[in-house]
Design a protein around this motif. Structure first.
Motif, PDB file in Angstrom:
ATOM      1  N   LEU A   1      10.481  13.475  61.502  1.00  0.00           N
ATOM      2  CA  LEU A   1      10.119  13.514  62.921  1.00  0.00           C
ATOM      3  C   LEU A   1      11.044  14.455  63.693  1.00  0.00           C
ATOM      4  O   LEU A   1      10.613  15.196  64.563  1.00  0.00           O
ATOM      5  CB  LEU A   1      10.199  12.096  63.514  1.00  0.00           C
TER       6      LEU A   1
ATOM      7  N   ALA B   1      14.860   6.037  65.685  1.00  0.00           N
ATOM      8  CA  ALA B   1      14.505   4.754  65.075  1.00  0.00           C
ATOM      9  C   ALA B   1      12.999   4.580  65.143  1.00  0.00           C
ATOM     10  O   ALA B   1      12.493   3.594  65.656  1.00  0.00           O
ATOM     11  CB  ALA B   1      15.218   3.619  65.801  1.00  0.00           C
ATOM     12  N   ALA B   2      12.276   5.566  64.625  1.00  0.00           N
ATOM     13  CA  ALA B   2      10.816   5.563  64.737  1.00  0.00           C
ATOM     14  C   ALA B   2      10.135   5.179  63.426  1.00  0.00           C
ATOM     15  O   ALA B   2       9.008   4.711  63.420  1.00  0.00           O
ATOM     16  CB  ALA B   2      10.326   6.928  65.187  1.00  0.00           C
TER      17      ALA B   2
ATOM     18  N   THR C   1      11.851   7.402  73.995  1.00  0.00           N
ATOM     19  CA  THR C   1      10.527   7.930  73.651  1.00  0.00           C
ATOM     20  C   THR C   1       9.891   7.013  72.625  1.00  0.00           C
ATOM     21  O   THR C   1      10.574   6.233  71.970  1.00  0.00           O
ATOM     22  CB  THR C   1      10.613   9.363  73.090  1.00  0.00           C
ATOM     23  N   HIS C   2       8.573   7.093  72.506  1.00  0.00           N
ATOM     24  CA  HIS C   2       7.851   6.197  71.598  1.00  0.00           C
ATOM     25  C   HIS C   2       6.565   6.852  71.146  1.00  0.00           C
ATOM     26  O   HIS C   2       6.359   8.047  71.409  1.00  0.00           O
ATOM     27  CB  HIS C   2       7.616   4.841  72.277  1.00  0.00           C
TER      28      HIS C   2
ATOM     29  N   LEU D   1       8.534  15.267  73.444  1.00  0.00           N
ATOM     30  CA  LEU D   1       9.688  14.779  72.683  1.00  0.00           C
ATOM     31  C   LEU D   1      10.656  15.930  72.409  1.00  0.00           C
ATOM     32  O   LEU D   1      11.871  15.800  72.565  1.00  0.00           O
ATOM     33  CB  LEU D   1       9.221  14.149  71.356  1.00  0.00           C
TER      34      LEU D   1
ATOM     35  N   VAL E   1      15.378  -2.915  67.583  1.00  0.00           N
ATOM     36  CA  VAL E   1      16.193  -1.744  67.253  1.00  0.00           C
ATOM     37  C   VAL E   1      16.302  -0.757  68.431  1.00  0.00           C
ATOM     38  O   VAL E   1      17.375  -0.620  69.026  1.00  0.00           O
ATOM     39  CB  VAL E   1      15.654  -1.036  65.980  1.00  0.00           C
ATOM     40  N   GLY E   2      15.221  -0.085  68.776  1.00  0.00           N
ATOM     41  CA  GLY E   2      15.281   0.948  69.811  1.00  0.00           C
ATOM     42  C   GLY E   2      15.749   0.412  71.158  1.00  0.00           C
ATOM     43  O   GLY E   2      16.652   0.978  71.795  1.00  0.00           O
TER      44      GLY E   2
ATOM     45  N   VAL F   1       9.434   7.445  61.086  1.00  0.00           N
ATOM     46  CA  VAL F   1       8.540   8.572  60.796  1.00  0.00           C
ATOM     47  C   VAL F   1       9.348   9.674  60.096  1.00  0.00           C
ATOM     48  O   VAL F   1      10.188  10.319  60.726  1.00  0.00           O
ATOM     49  CB  VAL F   1       7.919   9.143  62.097  1.00  0.00           C
TER      50      VAL F   1
ATOM     51  N   GLY G   1      11.996   5.635  69.710  1.00  0.00           N
ATOM     52  CA  GLY G   1      11.543   4.311  69.249  1.00  0.00           C
ATOM     53  C   GLY G   1      11.955   3.254  70.258  1.00  0.00           C
ATOM     54  O   GLY G   1      13.052   3.312  70.809  1.00  0.00           O
TER      55      GLY G   1
HETATM   56  P1  ADP Z   1      12.036  -0.471  63.960  1.00  0.00           P
HETATM   57  O1  ADP Z   1      12.020  -1.954  63.825  1.00  0.00           O
HETATM   58  O2  ADP Z   1      12.888   0.214  62.948  1.00  0.00           O
HETATM   59  O3  ADP Z   1      12.366  -0.010  65.337  1.00  0.00           O
HETATM   60  P2  ADP Z   1       9.157  -0.262  64.310  1.00  0.00           P
HETATM   61  O4  ADP Z   1       8.132   0.220  63.349  1.00  0.00           O
HETATM   62  O5  ADP Z   1       9.108  -1.664  64.818  1.00  0.00           O
HETATM   63  O6  ADP Z   1      10.560   0.059  63.615  1.00  0.00           O
HETATM   64  O7  ADP Z   1       9.153   0.645  65.595  1.00  0.00           O
HETATM   65  C1  ADP Z   1       8.949   2.020  65.523  1.00  0.00           C
HETATM   66  C2  ADP Z   1       9.079   2.595  66.912  1.00  0.00           C
HETATM   67  O8  ADP Z   1       8.984   3.998  66.822  1.00  0.00           O
HETATM   68  C3  ADP Z   1       8.007   2.144  67.888  1.00  0.00           C
HETATM   69  O9  ADP Z   1       8.636   1.793  69.094  1.00  0.00           O
HETATM   70  C4  ADP Z   1       7.139   3.380  68.073  1.00  0.00           C
HETATM   71  O10 ADP Z   1       6.593   3.459  69.388  1.00  0.00           O
HETATM   72  C5  ADP Z   1       8.109   4.494  67.809  1.00  0.00           C
HETATM   73  N1  ADP Z   1       7.441   5.705  67.322  1.00  0.00           N
HETATM   74  C6  ADP Z   1       6.497   5.812  66.367  1.00  0.00           C
HETATM   75  N2  ADP Z   1       6.097   7.087  66.227  1.00  0.00           N
HETATM   76  C7  ADP Z   1       6.803   7.814  67.108  1.00  0.00           C
HETATM   77  C8  ADP Z   1       6.843   9.203  67.468  1.00  0.00           C
HETATM   78  N3  ADP Z   1       6.066  10.092  66.854  1.00  0.00           N
HETATM   79  N4  ADP Z   1       7.703   9.574  68.449  1.00  0.00           N
HETATM   80  C9  ADP Z   1       8.484   8.694  69.041  1.00  0.00           C
HETATM   81  N5  ADP Z   1       8.493   7.375  68.754  1.00  0.00           N
HETATM   82  C10 ADP Z   1       7.658   6.940  67.819  1.00  0.00           C
END
Ligand code: ADP
Length: 300
Positions: A225, A219-220, A197-198, A206, A171-172, A222, A166
């Motif tokens: 995950l 912190a994704a 990663t994102h 990943l 956060v991330g 999901v 994330g």
């Molecule tokens: P938070 O504020 O808790 O960080 P957000 O929804 O703003 O939550 O951010 C979620 C983050 O997780 C984003 O940066 C997104 O790119 C990342 N993310 C979403 N799905 C995945 C995934 N399958 N693998 C890795 N990162 C992911």
């Protein structure tokens, strides 16, 4: 050999005790109690719950606090005026605007309106800049929470592989910022090798990266995950995800993280639960930031 469960609640209590005794000391020296002012827009139940937790905790630790409620329809100008008046009130140590805000309001403009020295969320552009330069600043509470969990559990970071799943700016990104940076700098970092990663990271990629990680921080947002097959034996797994899901059998709404807890705990050396992990620590770090802000602006 299942993982050691890291109790965020227990660690939060530690921080609470420290904050509490610092407040007692301030009061004993004749200074005013720290005061936390919160602005809450709209009626999202989760936001109301977070704010209630923060203000209740503040009171329990000996601070004063107040919350200003505004409807979803509030104008950006009204919010900016409200923040401005809090900035100018000397008895207000910390100002916090609960996010997210409605579409018609610029979160950036609102975060930048908070005086940097009262910005207990650490979202002002000056605090973000200082964080990126390894300077002393208000550090976003979730990132501090992860940092303190790692430190107080005695998990080594220097030269270790860390994956942060994330990349959100709140956060991330700040988590990665703390962990990759130099421990000898003004604001010490973790000296880890950090991979971010994102959502564009392919799942197989990943998995390849996370299997090399000594510490996985997810912190994704999901659920499920991070599964056991993605975790190296003996890794530390810190779950920052807060996902509201419906239980398939009971139909009840419940909280789960990003980590498949039951599977991963058989593989990891340390794991944080959801709830009871990063969440309570995040609140504790907001309290700590408020006391730091008060200390930096002592008033009688
Ligand atoms: P938070 O504020 O808790 O960080 P957000 O929804 O703003 O939550 O951010 C979620 C983050 O997780 C984003 O940066 C997104 O790119 C990342 N993310 C979403 N799905 C995945 C995934 N399958 N693998 C890795 N990162 C992911």
């Amino acid at each position: 050999n299942t993982a050691t469960l890291i109790s965020g609640r227990e660690l939060a209590r530690q921080i609470h005790r420290e904050v509490q005794s610092e407040i007692l000391e301030m009061v004993a020296q004749g200074y005013r109690r720290p005061h936390l002012s919160v602005i809450l827009v709209g009626n999202d139940p989760a936001s109301h719950c977070y704010v209630r937790n923060k203000t209740r905790t503040a009171t329990a630790l000996g601070m004063s606090s107040s919350t200003v409620f505004r409807p979803e329809s509030v104008s950006q100008d009204e919010l900016l005026d409200l923040i401005d008046s809090m900035n100018r009130e000397r008895r207000v140590s910390g100002v916090l605007v609960q996010l997210p805000l409605p579409e018609h309001i610029s979160e950036r403009a609102v975060c930048n309106a908070v005086a940097p020295e009262k910005d207990v969320d650490g979202f002002h552009i000056v605090n973000v800049g200082k964080l990126s330069l390894d300077q002393r600043c208000m550090i976003p509470a979730t990132a501090s929470a992860v940092w303190e969990i790692i430190r107080r559990t005695g998990i080594e970071t220097v030269g270790k592989n860390v994956v942060v799943v994330g990349r959100s700016k709140n956060v991330g990104m700040p988590i990665a910022m703390l962990l990759h940076s130099d421990r000898r700098h003004e604001r010490p970092g973790g000296d880890a090798t950090v991979t971010i990663t994102h959502r564009c990271t392919p799942r197989p990629q990943l998995k390849e990266i996370s299997r090399l990680a000594d510490i996985i921080i997810s912190a994704a947002g999901v659920p499920h995950l991070i599964t056991a097959d993605m975790v190296k034996e003996g890794a530390a797994v810190i779950d920052v995800g807060i996902n509201r899901v419906q239980n398939t059998t009971s139909g009840e709404l419940c909280l789960v993280g990003d980590v498949d807890f039951e599977g991963v705990r058989e593989k990891a050396a340390f794991i944080t639960p959801v709830p009871g992990g990063v969440g309570p620590m995040t609140i504790a770090m907001v309290m700590k930031n408020t006391v730091i802000a008060a200390r930096n602006a002592l008033i009688h």
